[in-house]
Design an enzyme around this catalytic site. Structure first.
Site, short mmCIF file in Angstrom:
data_model
loop_
_atom_site.label_atom_id
_atom_site.label_comp_id
_atom_site.label_asym_id
_atom_site.label_seq_id
_atom_site.Cartn_x
_atom_site.Cartn_y
_atom_site.Cartn_z
CG HIS A 41 -3.81 6.77 3.71
ND1 HIS A 41 -4.12 6.50 5.03
CD2 HIS A 41 -3.40 5.58 3.18
CE1 HIS A 41 -3.87 5.25 5.29
NE2 HIS A 41 -3.43 4.65 4.19
CG HIS A 44 2.29 0.11 4.46
ND1 HIS A 44 1.98 -0.83 5.43
CD2 HIS A 44 1.16 0.86 4.28
CE1 HIS A 44 0.72 -0.66 5.81
NE2 HIS A 44 0.20 0.35 5.13
CG ASP A 50 -2.07 -0.89 1.19
OD1 ASP A 50 -2.13 -1.71 0.25
OD2 ASP A 50 -2.92 -0.82 2.09
CG HIS A 105 -4.46 2.60 -0.47
ND1 HIS A 105 -5.37 1.79 0.19
CD2 HIS A 105 -3.60 3.04 0.49
CE1 HIS A 105 -5.07 1.75 1.48
NE2 HIS A 105 -4.00 2.50 1.68
#
Length: 245
Positions: free
Chosen positions: A109, A200, A54, A105
């Site tokens: 965020h 990540h 991610d 994604h």
């Protein structure tokens, strides 16, 4: 409308509202999520492990992950942030050109429980379009930030042709205290054949340089999967059926 009918309607509205609030709580709880929504959790072929990253693409770190995966002969799924793609579209293309699966994604965020349904849809659409512009095709998979999915998340995914998926094992690799060994042991504690691993490749939403621990854990994880007889690859090879559950 009678008083009784009005009271029933209010009760129904309250129940819907409670469910809308409960959904993100359930999706963020791994064991509960796996039991209720195995496909959403990313449980697929028992002989396969889906490797996912991610928060990229990040010029400071993602190329090192690509080099490590290339050396290992492994492909993965990269869940990209639209705002990061906007800054480095060439890197998003490099991910795709290397044979990895490009997924979404979102644009920014932000947890969906903190924004309106309209903002959720806009975030997904803007991110999807940015990724599609960079790599030449729209992504299939979507992972909400923090694993928090609301009713608006699922609605936006249906409208945009995206398939939501979360994970069954993670490395807690975003923390300042993470080490390659801690990331590895945290992943394998919950990892089973058919699982989906969340890691990540960027520290854009994590502690600075935390990605170094993830990179250090990667060969340990790949060796462990090989010892278990699990093939490691992207979600497209994971055997997930269509649908949320």
């Amino acid at each position: 409308m009678s008083g009784v009918a009005w009271a029933k309607q209010l009760t129904g509205v309250a129940a819907v509202g409670a469910l809308a609030q409960a959904v993100p709580m359930v999706t963020s709880l791994g064991p509960v999520r796996a039991a209720v929504w195995p496909r959403l959790t990313g449980l697929g072929d028992p002989g396969h492990v889906a490797l996912t990253f991610d928060d990229g693409p990040d010029p400071a770190s993602t190329p090192q992950f690509l080099d490590a995966l290339d050396e290992a002969g492994v492909h993965a799924t990269f869940f990209l942030l639209g705002r990061m793609v906007q800054q480095a579209p060439w890197l998003a293309r490099r991910i795709a050109d290397a044979g990895h699966e490009v997924a979404l994604h979102g644009w920014a965020h932000r947890a969906h429980i903190a924004v309106s349904p309209a903002q959720t849809l806009r975030d997904l659409r803007q991110g999807r379009d940015e990724v599609a512009s960079a790599v030449g095709r729209a992504p299939t998979w979507y992972r909400p930030p923090y694993g928090v999915a609301t009713a608006a998340t699922f609605s936006a995914c249906r409208r945009l042709g995206l398939r939501p998926v979360l994970w069954s094992a993670w490395g807690r690799d975003w923390t300042a205290s993470a080490t390659p060994e801690s990331v590895f042991h945290t992943v394998v504690r919950d990892l089973r054949g058919g699982g989906t691993v969340l890691l990540h490749d960027s520290d854009c939403t994590s502690k600075p340089l935390s990605w170094r621990s993830t990179l250090g854990a990667l060969p340990l994880l790949l060796e462990h999967c090989a010892e278990q007889g699990w093939k490691v690859g992207p979600l497209r090879e994971h055997g997930l059926a269509v649908g949320v559950r």
